[in-house]
Structure formats: structure tokens, C-alpha cells
Design a protein around this motif. Structure first.
Motif, short mmCIF file in Angstrom:
data_model
loop_
_atom_site.label_atom_id
_atom_site.label_comp_id
_atom_site.label_asym_id
_atom_site.label_seq_id
_atom_site.Cartn_x
_atom_site.Cartn_y
_atom_site.Cartn_z
N MET A 31 -4.96 16.76 1.01
CA MET A 31 -4.30 15.67 0.29
C MET A 31 -3.32 14.97 1.21
O MET A 31 -2.35 15.56 1.66
N THR A 32 -3.60 13.73 1.54
CA THR A 32 -2.70 13.05 2.47
C THR A 32 -2.23 11.72 1.90
O THR A 32 -2.21 10.71 2.59
N GLU A 33 -1.86 11.75 0.63
CA GLU A 33 -1.21 10.55 0.09
C GLU A 33 0.11 10.38 0.82
O GLU A 33 0.74 11.37 1.21
N LEU A 34 0.49 9.13 0.99
CA LEU A 34 1.78 8.84 1.62
C LEU A 34 2.62 8.03 0.63
O LEU A 34 2.17 7.00 0.14
N THR A 35 3.79 8.55 0.31
CA THR A 35 4.65 7.87 -0.65
C THR A 35 5.98 7.51 -0.02
O THR A 35 6.64 8.36 0.57
N LEU A 36 6.34 6.24 -0.16
CA LEU A 36 7.68 5.79 0.26
C LEU A 36 8.46 5.53 -1.02
O LEU A 36 8.00 4.78 -1.89
N ARG A 37 9.61 6.18 -1.13
CA ARG A 37 10.36 6.08 -2.38
C ARG A 37 11.75 5.53 -2.09
O ARG A 37 12.55 6.17 -1.41
N ALA A 38 12.03 4.35 -2.60
CA ALA A 38 13.35 3.71 -2.43
C ALA A 38 13.86 3.86 -1.00
O ALA A 38 15.02 4.17 -0.77
N LEU A 39 12.96 3.63 -0.06
CA LEU A 39 13.26 3.84 1.35
C LEU A 39 14.16 2.73 1.88
O LEU A 39 13.89 1.55 1.64
N ARG A 40 15.21 3.15 2.60
CA ARG A 40 16.19 2.16 3.04
C ARG A 40 16.64 2.47 4.47
O ARG A 40 16.74 3.65 4.85
N LYS A 41 16.90 1.44 5.25
CA LYS A 41 17.45 1.64 6.59
C LYS A 41 18.50 0.59 6.90
O LYS A 41 18.23 -0.62 6.84
N THR A 42 19.69 1.05 7.16
CA THR A 42 20.74 0.15 7.62
C THR A 42 21.12 0.57 9.03
O THR A 42 21.46 1.74 9.26
N TYR A 43 21.00 -0.34 9.97
CA TYR A 43 21.43 -0.05 11.34
C TYR A 43 22.92 -0.34 11.44
O TYR A 43 23.36 -1.43 11.05
N GLY A 78 -6.64 8.22 2.41
CA GLY A 78 -7.71 7.44 3.05
C GLY A 78 -7.54 5.95 2.97
O GLY A 78 -8.36 5.20 3.50
N GLU A 79 -6.48 5.50 2.33
CA GLU A 79 -6.29 4.06 2.16
C GLU A 79 -5.75 3.41 3.44
O GLU A 79 -4.98 4.01 4.18
N LEU A 80 -6.15 2.17 3.69
CA LEU A 80 -5.58 1.40 4.79
C LEU A 80 -4.69 0.32 4.19
O LEU A 80 -5.16 -0.61 3.54
N LEU A 81 -3.38 0.48 4.41
CA LEU A 81 -2.43 -0.49 3.89
C LEU A 81 -2.01 -1.42 5.02
O LEU A 81 -1.62 -0.97 6.09
N GLY A 82 -2.08 -2.72 4.78
CA GLY A 82 -1.58 -3.70 5.75
C GLY A 82 -0.13 -4.01 5.40
O GLY A 82 0.16 -4.38 4.27
N LEU A 83 0.77 -3.82 6.36
CA LEU A 83 2.17 -4.17 6.15
C LEU A 83 2.38 -5.50 6.86
O LEU A 83 2.39 -5.56 8.10
N LEU A 84 2.52 -6.56 6.07
CA LEU A 84 2.46 -7.93 6.59
C LEU A 84 3.78 -8.65 6.37
O LEU A 84 4.34 -8.60 5.27
N GLY A 114 -11.34 8.56 7.68
CA GLY A 114 -10.68 8.75 6.39
C GLY A 114 -9.18 8.96 6.49
O GLY A 114 -8.55 9.47 5.56
N HIS A 115 -8.56 8.54 7.60
CA HIS A 115 -7.11 8.69 7.74
C HIS A 115 -6.37 7.71 6.82
O HIS A 115 -6.71 6.54 6.76
N THR A 116 -5.35 8.22 6.18
CA THR A 116 -4.44 7.35 5.46
C THR A 116 -3.68 6.55 6.52
O THR A 116 -3.08 7.13 7.41
N THR A 117 -3.75 5.22 6.42
CA THR A 117 -3.29 4.40 7.55
C THR A 117 -2.38 3.26 7.10
O THR A 117 -2.64 2.61 6.08
N ILE A 118 -1.33 3.02 7.88
CA ILE A 118 -0.56 1.78 7.72
C ILE A 118 -0.74 0.95 8.97
O ILE A 118 -0.51 1.43 10.08
#
Ligand code: ATP
Ligand code: MG
Length: 347
Positions: A1-13, A34-40, A179-183
Motif C-alpha cells: 500500500m503506497t498511498e501518499l497523503t499530504l495533510r494540511a502541509l505547510r512550510k514557512t522559511y 500507483g497514481e501519477l499526480l501532476g503538480l502544476l 506502478g509507482h505512486t508518483t508526483i
């Protein structure tokens, strides 16, 4: 099981003496196994920062990252089973992995040899490949571990158009087969549309819309998404709703729209060039330019009372000359209506 979940993810430099940068403002995404997500998104919107947090190369300010249901935030980069490929990254088979890593650094001519060696060692340790630094890429395919998640940061940006096309197809095939879960991070809307199962459109550290390429293209949630996706770009035409199912773009041009905005409401119509067509029953326009192309031409038209020219996709057989008069219509089902003030789509 390789679902990838980002939850309320935040980054302040936060840097010494510098103003804090809110690079990522609260991102929620659930990737299926196995999903391919495009981060655009445009430059500086927080794409790489998001990827670097997932890879463990950057600390998380707030929120959580789960792989297969477990948080990886407490884990180091090496402990996370993640494969990464960064910007302007190419593998030159004759070079060792270390030389490949160093190549990108020396190509930029910023560092001396010792500094490159140090940086390569550091990079290798962070991504957990110290043991293969002396191997050559060609010999690696069988030896390298299988990652749970693959993170690709503009991996094709250094290629020319022809190479990119082939490599894109190859990338898609490899991702499907493995079948890699991919961003896949990209600022190229066409790349995202052609490769991704779903696309997350980012702006200023936030996700504007998350959906299939069809949803993003056919039902953009706001002006930003509508304008960012599509080539040639969507026509955006300011107007005023007349309260009777139409929008007035000028004294002489009224466009019927199914959304029926209230009388007097300031709106922007969005009409993609391919949703306009030459039609004798339509509105009169003058040809400013026509560029006949192999698959379809592009005409630039001017309409009385409209300040902006209208871009229309024409059929491949169409020949138009400058100053010709034509008539055009739009399919009402493909007219997008946005609130002029908020930019949000009216449904
Ligand atoms: N180490 C850092 N320290 C301070 N600010 C940073 C740092 N890295 C990135 N930023 C800032 O965070 C914001 C997001 O940067 P990021 O590199 O994630 O954008 P991006 O979407 O990958 O852009 P690009 O398409 O240009 O690669 C930008 O304003 C950037 O200047
Ligand atoms: Mg980046």
C-alpha cells in the motif's frame, strides 16, 4: 500500500534578518497507490518545496505526510523509501552516479572540484544512495531498491521539444509499468495534461484546483486556472450580465450564457479558442491575422467595441486574409463565466 497523503502541509522559511516566506500554505492531497499526480504552477508557487518536504530534504512547518497510512515526518530522508529526480537532471550512462550528480553542479561553474565532491557526498547521503556512487547508471536498474513513491521535479525541463516528446511517452510507460505512486512537478501545462492522472494546480503556496486533466481543462474553478491551462490561452472577456441570461461585452455584442448571472453583475467570460467557430449566424468580426497550421489554424479577430482581440482555432482547410470579415459563434455549453471581482467560476 503506497498511498501518499499530504495533510494540511505547510512550510514557512524563516531566515536570519529576512522576512518569513510562506512557501506552502496548507496543502491537502491524497494520492492513490500507483497514481501519477501532476503538480502544476508558475515559478515560486511552492512546488519544489512541497516535493522536498515529502522527500525529507526540508523540514515540515506544520501538517503531516503519510505513506501507506503512516507518517514519515519523523523519518530521515534515507529512512523514507522515496525515489527522487530533480530539476535539470539527466543521466549520462558513461559517467558514474557520483560524476552524474557532480555534472549538474560543475555545469553551473559555481563550485570547485573539492566543493563538488563534498556536495555530491552530502546529496547522496540525504537521498540514501551512498552505496552506489561508484556504479554506472546502466548497471543500476537491477540493483536499486524499489521506491514506494517517486518524486520528479521538472525532470524534462532540460530537453528540447523533440526529446521531451519521446521522453514524456517513455516516462509515462515506465510509471505505468512500475506502478509507482508518483508526483511530477512541472510548470508546463501541456506536460501535466498529457501525463497526469490528476493535476493539482498551485498558486502562491495553495492548491487552486485538484482534478483530472479533463476537469481542470473543461471546468476551471477560477480565472487563474482557466488562464494557466490551455494553449493558445483561453479568451477572457470582461462584460456585464443583463439579467436575462446574457452578458453584454459591448453595445453590439451580447453573449447568451447558461449560468444566468444577476443583472448588473460584473463578470468575465472565458471561451477557449477551440470552442469558437466560424458560422454565418454569428457575430461579425474582422480578421487581424491568421496562422494556418498543420492540424488547425489560429485566427486573431477583432470585434467592434471589444478592446482585446479574440483568438479562434480554425480548421486546417481554412484560409483567411487580413481584414476579411467573418462571423463567429461560441457553443454556450463551453462558455465559462467568472465573477470579475473574486475570479471564481459561476456554476
Ligand atoms: N531555502 C529557501 N529559503 C527561503 N525561501 C525559499 C527557499 N526555497 C524556496 N524559497 C521561496 O519559497 C517560495 C517557493 O519556492 P519553490 O522553489 O518551492 O517554488 P517552485 O514552485 O518550485 O518554483 P520554480 O518553478 O521556479 O522551481 C519562493 O518564494 C521561493 O523564493
Ligand atoms: Mg522548483
Amino acid at each position: 500500500m503506497t498511498e501518499l497523503t499530504l495533510r494540511a502541509l505547510r512550510k514557512t522559511y524563516t531566515g536570519r534578518g529576512r522576512a518569513a516566506v510562506e512557501a506552502v500554505r496548507s496543502i491537502d492531497i491524497e494520492l492513490r497507490s500507483g497514481e501519477l499526480l501532476g503538480l502544476l504552477g508558475p515559478s515560486g508557487c511552492g512546488k519544489s518545496t512541497t516535493l522536498r518536504m515529502i522527500a525529507g530534504l526540508e523540514s515540515v512547518t506544520d501538517g503531516d505526510i503519510l505513506i501507506g497510512g503512516s507518517s514519515v515526518v519523523p523519518l530521515t530522508a534515507q529512512q523514507r523509501n522515496i525515489g527522487v529526480a530533480f530539476e535539470n537532471y539527466a543521466l549520462y550512462p558513461p559517467l558514474t552516479v557520483a560524476e552524474n550528480l557532480g555534472f549538474g553542479l560543475s555545469a553551473r561553474r559555481r563550485y570547485g572540484r573539492a566543493e563538488i565532491r563534498r556536495r555530491v557526498a552530502d546529496m547522496a547521503e540525504r537521498i540514501g544512495i551512498t552505496d552506489i556512487l561508484d556504479a554506472r547508471p546502466a548497471g543500476l536498474s537491477s540493483g536499486i531498491r524499489t521506491p514506494d513513491v517517486l518524486l520528479l521535479d521538472e525532470p524534462l525541463s532540460h530537453l528540447d521539444a523533440a526529446q521531451r516528446d519521446t521522453t514524456r511517452r517513455e516516462l509515462k510507460r515506465i510509471q505505468r509499468d512500475s506502478g509507482h505512486t508518483t508526483i511530477l512537478v512541472t510548470h508546463d501545462q501541456e506536460e501535466a495534461l498529457s501525463l497526469a492522472d490528476r493535476i493539482a494546480v498551485m498558486r502562491d503556496g495553495e492548491i487552486q484546483q485538484l482534478g483530472t486533466p479533463e476537469e481542470i481543462y473543461d471546468a476551471p474553478v477560477n480565472l487563474f486556472v482557466a488562464d494557466f491551462v490551455g494553449e493558445p490561452a483561453i479568451n477572457l472577456l470582461p462584460g456585464t450580465a443583463d439579467g436575462a441570461g446574457g452578458v453584454r461585452l459591448s453595445d453590439s455584442v451580447r453573449v447568451p450564457v447558461p449560468q444566468r448571472p444577476a443583472a448588473g453583475r460584473a463578470v468575465v467570460l472565458g471561451i477557449r479558442p477551440e470552442d469558437l467557430r466560424l458560422d454565418d449566424t454569428g457575430v461579425r468580426a474582422r480578421v487581424a491575422a491568421h496562422e494556418p497550421l498543420l492540424e488547425s489554424g489560429i485566427a486573431t479577430l477583432s470585434l467592434d467595441g471589444l478592446t482585446k482581440p479574440l483568438v479562434v482555432a480554425t480548421g486546417p482547410e481554412v484560409r483567411l486574409d487580413r481584414d476579411d470579415t467573418v462571423r463567429i459563434t461560441a457553443d454556450p455549453r463551453h462558455i465559462h463565466v467568472f465573477d470579475a471581482r473574486t475570479g471564481d467560476a459561476l456554476r
